[in-house]
Scaffold this motif. Structure first.
Motif, PDB file in Angstrom:
ATOM      1  N   GLY A  37       0.836  -1.206   0.000  1.00  0.00           N
ATOM      2  CA  GLY A  37       0.000   0.000   0.000  1.00  0.00           C
ATOM      3  C   GLY A  37       0.858   1.237   0.000  1.00  0.00           C
ATOM      4  O   GLY A  37       2.061   1.205   0.326  1.00  0.00           O
ATOM      5  N   ASP A  38       0.227   2.350  -0.368  1.00  0.00           N
ATOM      6  CA  ASP A  38       0.942   3.618  -0.389  1.00  0.00           C
ATOM      7  C   ASP A  38       1.209   4.104   1.036  1.00  0.00           C
ATOM      8  O   ASP A  38       0.712   3.550   2.017  1.00  0.00           O
ATOM      9  CB  ASP A  38       0.125   4.661  -1.169  1.00  0.00           C
ATOM     10  N   ALA A  41      -1.367   4.328   4.226  1.00  0.00           N
ATOM     11  CA  ALA A  41      -2.442   3.352   4.037  1.00  0.00           C
ATOM     12  C   ALA A  41      -2.774   2.608   5.331  1.00  0.00           C
ATOM     13  O   ALA A  41      -3.849   2.010   5.437  1.00  0.00           O
ATOM     14  CB  ALA A  41      -2.064   2.362   2.941  1.00  0.00           C
ATOM     15  N   HIS A 197       6.367  -1.775  -0.565  1.00  0.00           N
ATOM     16  CA  HIS A 197       5.642  -1.156  -1.677  1.00  0.00           C
ATOM     17  C   HIS A 197       6.344  -1.478  -3.000  1.00  0.00           C
ATOM     18  O   HIS A 197       6.015  -0.903  -4.038  1.00  0.00           O
ATOM     19  CB  HIS A 197       5.577   0.372  -1.504  1.00  0.00           C
ATOM     20  N   GLU A 211      -3.460  -5.890   0.057  1.00  0.00           N
ATOM     21  CA  GLU A 211      -3.287  -4.489  -0.329  1.00  0.00           C
ATOM     22  C   GLU A 211      -4.207  -3.617   0.528  1.00  0.00           C
ATOM     23  O   GLU A 211      -5.391  -3.918   0.704  1.00  0.00           O
ATOM     24  CB  GLU A 211      -3.628  -4.292  -1.808  1.00  0.00           C
ATOM     25  N   LYS A 213      -5.630   0.381   1.472  1.00  0.00           N
ATOM     26  CA  LYS A 213      -5.875   1.740   0.989  1.00  0.00           C
ATOM     27  C   LYS A 213      -6.730   2.481   2.007  1.00  0.00           C
ATOM     28  O   LYS A 213      -7.801   1.988   2.388  1.00  0.00           O
ATOM     29  CB  LYS A 213      -6.590   1.722  -0.365  1.00  0.00           C
ATOM     30  N   SER A 214      -6.215   3.628   2.456  1.00  0.00           N
ATOM     31  CA  SER A 214      -6.956   4.513   3.365  1.00  0.00           C
ATOM     32  C   SER A 214      -7.457   3.777   4.614  1.00  0.00           C
ATOM     33  O   SER A 214      -8.599   3.935   5.038  1.00  0.00           O
ATOM     34  CB  SER A 214      -8.139   5.164   2.635  1.00  0.00           C
ATOM     35  N   ALA A 218      -8.054  -3.311   0.676  1.00  0.00           N
ATOM     36  CA  ALA A 218      -8.646  -3.156  -0.654  1.00  0.00           C
ATOM     37  C   ALA A 218      -8.740  -4.494  -1.373  1.00  0.00           C
ATOM     38  O   ALA A 218      -9.720  -4.758  -2.085  1.00  0.00           O
ATOM     39  CB  ALA A 218      -7.842  -2.160  -1.485  1.00  0.00           C
TER      40      ALA A 218
END
Length: 416
Positions: A37-38, A41, A197, A211, A213-214, A218
């Motif tokens: 994840g970014d 995340a 990542h 994965e 996200k936020s 996800a």
């Protein structure tokens, strides 16, 4: 096994950042899992909650049946021994050699020195650095430093190995070496969780990928694998003809046809009860010796008497006359004789009331003279007359007085 159940984490900063929002994640023992994840995340927050460094706002984290969110602070060090951690910046002590850096993890938990000498070289050999044991971090390459960090994480025998961006500062060659080393660790049964990542590393390894996200999950390749497994069940082709069921009329006829009568099962024949044998009962109850046994018993008794030596008859002691204790008369002592004579003198004699003891007379003379108005001689003529009368009545004391020494006689005369 690791289970995240509806985990939420909100920081009490001005913006009230929601780092995790209802995360559900399960990692089985022995798995190799990538969490990607970014930035922001929620990957690092997930690891902090797993290590007990922070507590979730909601939900629970269960590790091997232990609820991490409810652990007391004093029990966290013991819980964290289940984990070994590898970081992006290696976090090696620059003043320590490779051997000392690995041994430091053993000394923290109180391992004995003799065990440290055995385990540290073994851990360095597993990562291929047994020849670099005396080298300092500044004398090692980036890949070698990361392998020292892996050896330090493995020396305590953890159940779970967490690697947070382990290849972030490595080139392609060292990255492949480190990932191959982590895979070999996983093959021994250790659960490996890698946070990264780097999509190329993830693709080359072909392991499970989660994965984020936020603050949410996800995607999870475990879900995709389950979906593919469900899709792999092929439907029945349309061109295959299915056999039609038999007509209902034939089925009804089959039902109307009488079923063949079953032959009745033969009734079980009761077994005859055994007849009672009265002779057997009589023999059982007759406890006396059988014919011929008396002679055998007498023979056995005779044999025993023959081999048994004769026992001497007990000696009878003659009767003794009763014990008579003679009485011995002891000679009478002088003191006893004197006491007897005194008692005989005093027997039947009553002293007049007016006669007082000489010592009492001297002490109370003045008081009697004042109160009674008596003369200087407290005894008076009556006392003297009473004394003469007593002497006349008991001649034996007078004789005894004659036998007394002269000193006592003089003393008695003075007293009179």
């Amino acid at each position: 096994m690791i289970q995240f159940r509806q985990i939420s984490k909100q920081y009490n900063d001005g913006a009230k950042t929601l780092a995790l929002d209802g995360v559900d994640l399960s990692i089985r023992d022995g798995e190799f899992v990538f969490i990607t994840g970014d930035s922001g995340a929620g990957k690092s927050t997930l690891v902090k909650l797993l290590m007990g460094m922070e507590k979730p706002t909601a939900g629970s984290i269960i590790v091997d049946g232990v609820n991490v969110a409810q652990l007391e602070r004093g029990k966290l060090p013991q819980y964290r021994r289940r984990f070994g951690c590898i970081y992006q910046d290696f976090q090696l002590l620059s003043d320590f050699t490779a051997y000392d850096n690995v041994a430091f993890a053993q000394r923290v938990i109180g391992t004995k020195a003799k065990n440290i000498k055995k385990r540290v070289p073994r851990a360095l050999a597993e990562v291929g650095l047994e020849e670099k044991a005396k080298s300092y971090p500044s004398q090692l390459s980036g890949g070698e430093q990361q392998r020292v960090a892996i050896a330090r994480a493995l020396v305590n025998g953890p159940l779970y190995l967490i690697a947070d961006e382990p290849t972030g500062n490595l080139d392609r060659t060292n990255t492949d070496e480190v990932m191959a080393l982590l895979e070999s660790v996983n093959n021994t049964g250790t659960t490996v969780i890698v946070i990264t990542h780097d999509e190329q590393v993830v693709e080359r390894m072909g392991k499970r990928v989660v994965e984020m996200k936020s603050g949410r999950i996800a995607s999870d390749t475990a879900w995709l694998a389950a979906e593919k497994a469900a899709e792999s069940v092929q439907p029945v082709p349309d061109n295959i003809e299915l056999t039609a069921p038999a007509p209902a009329v034939e089925a009804a006829k089959a039902e109307e046809a009488p079923a063949p009568k079953a032959e009745p099962e033969p009734e079980p024949v009761p077994e005859p009860e055994p007849e009672e044998d009265e002779s057997y009962v009589q023999e059982t109850l007759d406890l006396g010796p059988a014919p011929g046994e008396e002679e055998e018993i007498e023979q056995v008794v005779m044999d025993l008497e023959a081999i048994t030596p004769p026992q001497p008859e007990p000696e009878v002691l003659p009767e003794l006359p009763p014990l008579v204790v003679p009485t011995v008369e002891l000679p009478e002592s002088e003191s006893a004789k004197k006491s007897k004579r005194v008692s005989e003198v005093l027997k039947g004699w009553t002293a007049p009331v007016e006669i007082l003891d000489t010592a009492a007379e001297e002490a109370a003379g003045d008081i009697l003279s004042e109160e009674a108005g008596a003369s200087e001689d407290p005894a008076g003529p009556e006392t003297a007359a009473g004394a003469e009368t007593a002497e006349a009545e008991s001649p034996e004391p007078a004789a005894e007085a004659a036998e007394l020494p002269e000193e006592k006689k003089e003393g008695g005369a003075e007293h009179a």
